[in-house]
Design an enzyme around this catalytic site. Structure first.
Site, PDB file in Angstrom:
ATOM      1  N   HIS A 162      37.221  35.292  47.916  1.00 27.72           N
ATOM      2  CA  HIS A 162      36.432  36.044  46.940  1.00 27.72           C
ATOM      3  C   HIS A 162      36.992  37.442  46.685  1.00 27.72           C
ATOM      4  O   HIS A 162      36.684  38.052  45.666  1.00 27.72           O
ATOM      5  CB  HIS A 162      34.980  36.146  47.420  1.00 27.72           C
ATOM      6  CG  HIS A 162      34.271  34.831  47.442  1.00 27.72           C
ATOM      7  ND1 HIS A 162      33.393  34.444  46.453  1.00 27.72           N
ATOM      8  CD2 HIS A 162      34.318  33.802  48.327  1.00 27.72           C
ATOM      9  CE1 HIS A 162      32.923  33.241  46.726  1.00 27.72           C
ATOM     10  NE2 HIS A 162      33.470  32.827  47.865  1.00 27.72           N
ATOM     11  N   ASP A 370      38.542  45.451  43.271  1.00 26.47           N
ATOM     12  CA  ASP A 370      37.467  44.493  43.472  1.00 26.47           C
ATOM     13  C   ASP A 370      37.973  43.108  43.097  1.00 26.47           C
ATOM     14  O   ASP A 370      38.694  42.962  42.095  1.00 26.47           O
ATOM     15  CB  ASP A 370      36.259  44.844  42.610  1.00 26.47           C
ATOM     16  CG  ASP A 370      34.933  44.537  43.290  1.00 26.47           C
ATOM     17  OD1 ASP A 370      34.918  43.697  44.201  1.00 26.47           O
ATOM     18  OD2 ASP A 370      33.922  45.148  42.909  1.00 26.47           O
TER      19      ASP A 370
END
Length: 473
Positions: A162, A370
């Protein structure tokens, strides 16, 4: 132990920290978190979720949550420190996020990481029925695929990262780099958020392990491990519907009134983390107030920063710095009855979060790095009125899918200030056109589209049946 055809393996169980004496709990959905992403796929799907229950000691007996059977894995205080706070979040996390903070290396942390990964693999091997699909999640458990394959060669193993996967020049700094790569290559499919991450992985498989690799696959002995980009998304329909509920719209109106009915509201929703760019954002906002470009009373910033990983010293120090900066801004620019920054550290439930998205004239999502950032996607899904502007970091994975956002380099404070003003002063027609384009993208690439792409690539044998189970409405 009852066995399952679908097993999810993640560091944490998708539940809150407070368990009732009978083991009951509820699904915990934090903004942009893993449990929120997988909730719409698994809520009505018979599956087993293996993870840590959130507190040290023996594994508690837990009741099912919806159709999901919870299988807690025990972890001691020492393992929580060395595995979770140590190797996972003080070694891997900073390095995977472009080393915005210096990674820390301790040999005992690796020992704990290996020990905990083996425990998770053994739990998965026990609960997976013959030919099951096991879906391993994220950087905490990179060794599980290989360990599980040694125990259960019959199961189909998927691994999904992720967070960002770093370029070779960063990854090769890791003392245990080869073991981590081999661990991931135990899977049948290794998924990343972005194509560049898959490219980085293929390069490392070639240079570090001497394997034959392309950006689509790696040959490991007599196996082919598929790799690729599968950018994760959200339950667009759920957030869109929630944001249109009369009670949520009424709450949004009340929130704006509570803020003093300012002309413009900037909202930021983050976990307290040095990768999220919170300090840079606050500094840019302060300088805009100093320059007279923004005025308290006309503009207000609502900063939600939910604490996490407070057992790690650098996180505690970050929170102290953020709170000092908030106090400085309010002390210098606030007035009685008119704060410059509203700073909130408690988690929001889904309706309150949707109301906050509807209040925002600008949602500021400005991480230094991110993997994806699902908060940005939730905001777009919530804006069925096609109002509001998304200020989005170029270094969030979501920027590749939402190019109509006001993209910014958060390391460039002057650029951050200019782009924030641009978003605040956007013509309504331009903002609406940008929002419409982003919403169109999300409606075609929601969480079910992500699951279809990933699971179809993972399991050609049972893919259609599994796919139907986890994507049905």
């Amino acid at each position: 132990m009852q066995q399952s055809s679908l097993v999810v393996v993640a560091n944490h169980l998708p539940i809150g920290g407070n368990l009732a004496p009978d083991g009951t709990s509820r699904w915990r959905r934090s903004p942009g978190g893993l449990s929120s992403a997988l909730h719409p796929l698994l809520w009505h799907t018979p599956a087993t979720w293996i993870g840590w229950a959130g507190r040290p000691g023996a594994a508690p007996a837990l009741a099912d949550v919806g159709e999901v059977r919870l299988c807690p894995v025990p972890m001691t205080d020492e393992e929580m420190h060395d595995h979770y706070e140590g190797f996972a979040n003080s070694t891997l996390w900073p390095l995977y996020h472009d080393a915005v903070e210096q990674p820390v290396h301790h040999r005992r942390w690796w020992d704990a990481y290996l020990r905990v990964n083996r425990r998770f693999a053994e739990a998965a091997a026990e609960v997976a029925e013959a030919d099951a699909t096991v879906w391993v999640q994220d950087y905490h458990l990179q060794l599980v695929p290989r360990l599980l394959r040694e125990l259960r060669p019959d199961v189909r193993i998927g691994f999904f990262l992720h967070v960002p996967f770093p370029p070779p020049e960063l990854f090769t700094q890791l003392p245990r780099r080869a073991e981590l790569l081999r661990g991931m290559l135990g899977a049948d499919l290794v998924g990343f958020q972005l194509a560049q991450a898959a490219h980085n992985f293929a390069q490392l498989a070639t240079t570090l392990l001497g394997l034959e690799a392309t950006d689509r696959q790696v040959r490991v002995d007599d196996r082919i491990v598929r790799i690729g980009a599968f950018p994760i998304s959200i339950d667009v329909a759920e957030m869109s519907g929630l944001a249109e509920r009369p009670d949520v719209l009424a709450r949004a109106a009340q929130l704006r009134a509570d803020l003093g009915n300012p002309r413009q509201v900037i909202v930021a929703v983050d976990r307290m983390d040095y990768t999220k760019g919170i300090e840079q954002r606050l500094k840019a906002y302060r300088e805009l107030l100093e320059d007279g470009e923004l005025r308290v009373g006309e503009t207000v910033l609502v900063q939600v920063a939910v604490p996490g990983r407070e057992g790690i010293l650098r996180y505690r120090r970050l929170r102290e710095r953020v709170e000092r900066e908030v106090a400085r801004i309010n002390g210098e620019f606030g007035r009685v009855g008119a704060m410059a920054v509203h700073y909130l550290t408690q988690p929001f439930d889904r309706p309150e979060l949707a109301a906050l998205y509807r209040v925002a004239d600008v949602l500021a999502v400005t991480p230094l790095r991110d993997g994806m950032n699902l908060v940005a996607k939730e905001f777009v899904a919530a804006r069925g009125d096609r109002a509001g502007a998304l200020l989005l970091s170029e270094f969030a994975g979501a920027a590749a899918e939402l190019p109509q956002a006001y993209l910014v380099n958060p390391h460039d404070l002057d650029g951050l200030k200019r782009t924030l003003l641009q978003a605040l002063r956007a013509e309504p027609a331009d903002a609406a056109a940008r929002m419409a384009a982003m919403r169109e993208r999300l409606h075609h690439h929601d969480i079910r589209a992500w699951a279809r792409a990933y699971l179809s690539a993972l399991d050609s044998r049972h893919g259609p049946e599994l796919l139907a189970r986890v994507t049905e409405e």
